[in-house]
Design a protein around this motif. Sequence first.
Motif, PDB file in Angstrom:
ATOM      1  N   GLN A  36      -7.632   3.132  10.647  1.00  0.00           N
ATOM      2  CA  GLN A  36      -6.934   2.313  11.512  1.00  0.00           C
ATOM      3  C   GLN A  36      -6.709   1.053  10.721  1.00  0.00           C
ATOM      4  O   GLN A  36      -7.292   0.457   9.839  1.00  0.00           O
ATOM      5  CB  GLN A  36      -7.991   1.718  12.620  1.00  0.00           C
ATOM      6  N   GLY A  37      -5.329   0.909  10.659  1.00  0.00           N
ATOM      7  CA  GLY A  37      -4.761  -0.557   9.907  1.00  0.00           C
ATOM      8  C   GLY A  37      -3.974   0.211   8.683  1.00  0.00           C
ATOM      9  O   GLY A  37      -3.034  -0.576   8.260  1.00  0.00           O
ATOM     10  N   VAL A  38      -3.846   1.595   8.418  1.00  0.00           N
ATOM     11  CA  VAL A  38      -2.948   2.043   7.449  1.00  0.00           C
ATOM     12  C   VAL A  38      -1.840   2.542   8.216  1.00  0.00           C
ATOM     13  O   VAL A  38      -1.807   3.429   9.275  1.00  0.00           O
ATOM     14  CB  VAL A  38      -3.453   3.140   6.697  1.00  0.00           C
ATOM     15  N   ALA A  39      -0.701   1.942   7.847  1.00  0.00           N
ATOM     16  CA  ALA A  39       0.607   2.133   8.571  1.00  0.00           C
ATOM     17  C   ALA A  39       1.243   3.606   7.994  1.00  0.00           C
ATOM     18  O   ALA A  39       1.885   4.436   8.796  1.00  0.00           O
ATOM     19  CB  ALA A  39       1.733   1.014   8.421  1.00  0.00           C
ATOM     20  N   GLY A  40       1.082   3.865   6.806  1.00  0.00           N
ATOM     21  CA  GLY A  40       1.631   5.246   6.260  1.00  0.00           C
ATOM     22  C   GLY A  40       1.408   5.091   4.707  1.00  0.00           C
ATOM     23  O   GLY A  40       1.106   4.235   4.172  1.00  0.00           O
ATOM     24  N   MET A  41       1.677   6.120   4.154  1.00  0.00           N
ATOM     25  CA  MET A  41       1.719   6.262   2.530  1.00  0.00           C
ATOM     26  C   MET A  41       3.166   5.668   2.210  1.00  0.00           C
ATOM     27  O   MET A  41       4.165   5.565   2.728  1.00  0.00           O
ATOM     28  CB  MET A  41       1.710   7.648   2.467  1.00  0.00           C
ATOM     29  N   SER A  42       2.934   5.208   0.871  1.00  0.00           N
ATOM     30  CA  SER A  42       4.148   4.621   0.130  1.00  0.00           C
ATOM     31  C   SER A  42       4.474   5.493  -0.977  1.00  0.00           C
ATOM     32  O   SER A  42       3.787   5.947  -1.740  1.00  0.00           O
ATOM     33  CB  SER A  42       3.655   3.163  -0.300  1.00  0.00           C
ATOM     34  N   ALA A  43       5.591   5.789  -1.094  1.00  0.00           N
ATOM     35  CA  ALA A  43       6.215   6.357  -2.547  1.00  0.00           C
ATOM     36  C   ALA A  43       6.503   5.494  -3.639  1.00  0.00           C
ATOM     37  O   ALA A  43       6.633   5.875  -4.651  1.00  0.00           O
ATOM     38  CB  ALA A  43       7.616   6.968  -2.157  1.00  0.00           C
ATOM     39  N   GLY A  44       6.054   4.041  -3.465  1.00  0.00           N
ATOM     40  CA  GLY A  44       6.296   3.361  -4.381  1.00  0.00           C
ATOM     41  C   GLY A  44       7.417   2.476  -4.073  1.00  0.00           C
ATOM     42  O   GLY A  44       7.688   2.311  -2.889  1.00  0.00           O
ATOM     43  N   PHE A  45       7.697   1.673  -5.003  1.00  0.00           N
ATOM     44  CA  PHE A  45       9.028   0.667  -4.659  1.00  0.00           C
ATOM     45  C   PHE A  45      10.296   1.294  -4.948  1.00  0.00           C
ATOM     46  O   PHE A  45      10.720   1.720  -6.217  1.00  0.00           O
ATOM     47  CB  PHE A  45       8.607  -0.754  -5.522  1.00  0.00           C
ATOM     48  N   PRO A  86      -9.563  -6.141   2.108  1.00  0.00           N
ATOM     49  CA  PRO A  86     -10.796  -5.757   1.282  1.00  0.00           C
ATOM     50  C   PRO A  86     -11.500  -4.585   2.237  1.00  0.00           C
ATOM     51  O   PRO A  86     -12.127  -3.671   1.627  1.00  0.00           O
ATOM     52  CB  PRO A  86     -11.496  -6.956   0.926  1.00  0.00           C
ATOM     53  N   GLU A  87     -11.730  -5.071   3.573  1.00  0.00           N
ATOM     54  CA  GLU A  87     -12.356  -3.885   4.334  1.00  0.00           C
ATOM     55  C   GLU A  87     -11.678  -2.521   4.498  1.00  0.00           C
ATOM     56  O   GLU A  87     -12.118  -1.593   4.345  1.00  0.00           O
ATOM     57  CB  GLU A  87     -12.683  -4.691   5.552  1.00  0.00           C
ATOM     58  N   LEU A  88     -10.394  -2.850   4.735  1.00  0.00           N
ATOM     59  CA  LEU A  88      -9.429  -1.481   4.959  1.00  0.00           C
ATOM     60  C   LEU A  88      -9.463  -0.764   3.561  1.00  0.00           C
ATOM     61  O   LEU A  88      -9.618   0.289   3.849  1.00  0.00           O
ATOM     62  CB  LEU A  88      -7.885  -2.061   5.237  1.00  0.00           C
ATOM     63  N   ALA A  89      -9.448  -1.404   2.528  1.00  0.00           N
ATOM     64  CA  ALA A  89      -9.258  -0.645   1.151  1.00  0.00           C
ATOM     65  C   ALA A  89     -10.587   0.278   0.897  1.00  0.00           C
ATOM     66  O   ALA A  89     -10.720   1.192   0.547  1.00  0.00           O
ATOM     67  CB  ALA A  89      -8.891  -1.649   0.009  1.00  0.00           C
ATOM     68  N   GLY A  90     -11.667  -0.407   1.288  1.00  0.00           N
ATOM     69  CA  GLY A  90     -12.967   0.207   1.246  1.00  0.00           C
ATOM     70  C   GLY A  90     -13.066   1.320   2.077  1.00  0.00           C
ATOM     71  O   GLY A  90     -13.656   2.210   1.817  1.00  0.00           O
ATOM     72  N   GLU A  91     -12.815   1.198   3.171  1.00  0.00           N
ATOM     73  CA  GLU A  91     -12.778   2.234   4.220  1.00  0.00           C
ATOM     74  C   GLU A  91     -11.884   3.356   3.665  1.00  0.00           C
ATOM     75  O   GLU A  91     -12.347   4.601   3.761  1.00  0.00           O
ATOM     76  CB  GLU A  91     -12.296   1.787   5.641  1.00  0.00           C
ATOM     77  N   VAL A  92     -10.656   3.262   3.012  1.00  0.00           N
ATOM     78  CA  VAL A  92      -9.701   4.233   2.672  1.00  0.00           C
ATOM     79  C   VAL A  92     -10.671   4.774   1.591  1.00  0.00           C
ATOM     80  O   VAL A  92     -10.674   6.046   1.339  1.00  0.00           O
ATOM     81  CB  VAL A  92      -8.620   3.611   2.220  1.00  0.00           C
TER      82      VAL A  92
END
Length: 136
Positions: A36-45, A86-92
């Motif tokens: 929860q909190g991840v909107a989607g994947m990113s292909a980069g810039f 930081p919390e979201l990245a740790g969960e991922v």
Amino acid sequence: MMNTVTTDYEKTDIGNIQIAPEVIEIIAGLAAVEIQGVAGMSAGFVGGIAELLGRKNLSKGVKVNVGQREASVDVSVIIEFGVRIPELAGEVQRNVKRAIESMTGLHVVEVNVHIHDVHFKGTEKVEEEDITLRVK
């Protein structure tokens, strides 16, 4: 010929079990967007703007390096506005590691999370409504 990974423990009496790196990328992508909190994947810039891939192209935005028994993963995501990064990245990291290890038997030595953009829910909906009104 497709690049696949065959580890020693995947050799059986009746043949080999091979896992394509693309399969590991999809597992990592699915595990990332489950948080929860991840909107989607990113292909980069692309042109200075992060491209939101959503939940359709789950292997995009994931890079894996696979050895005989270990894997390292880079995951690029777009997050929802308001989450604690930081919390979201740790969960991922934990979810990606758990999913890959349980499904493939590989040991995941690192999961690097790259935050490419922030998604604002309300802004996008308003823009879509404005476009729809102008077309009618």
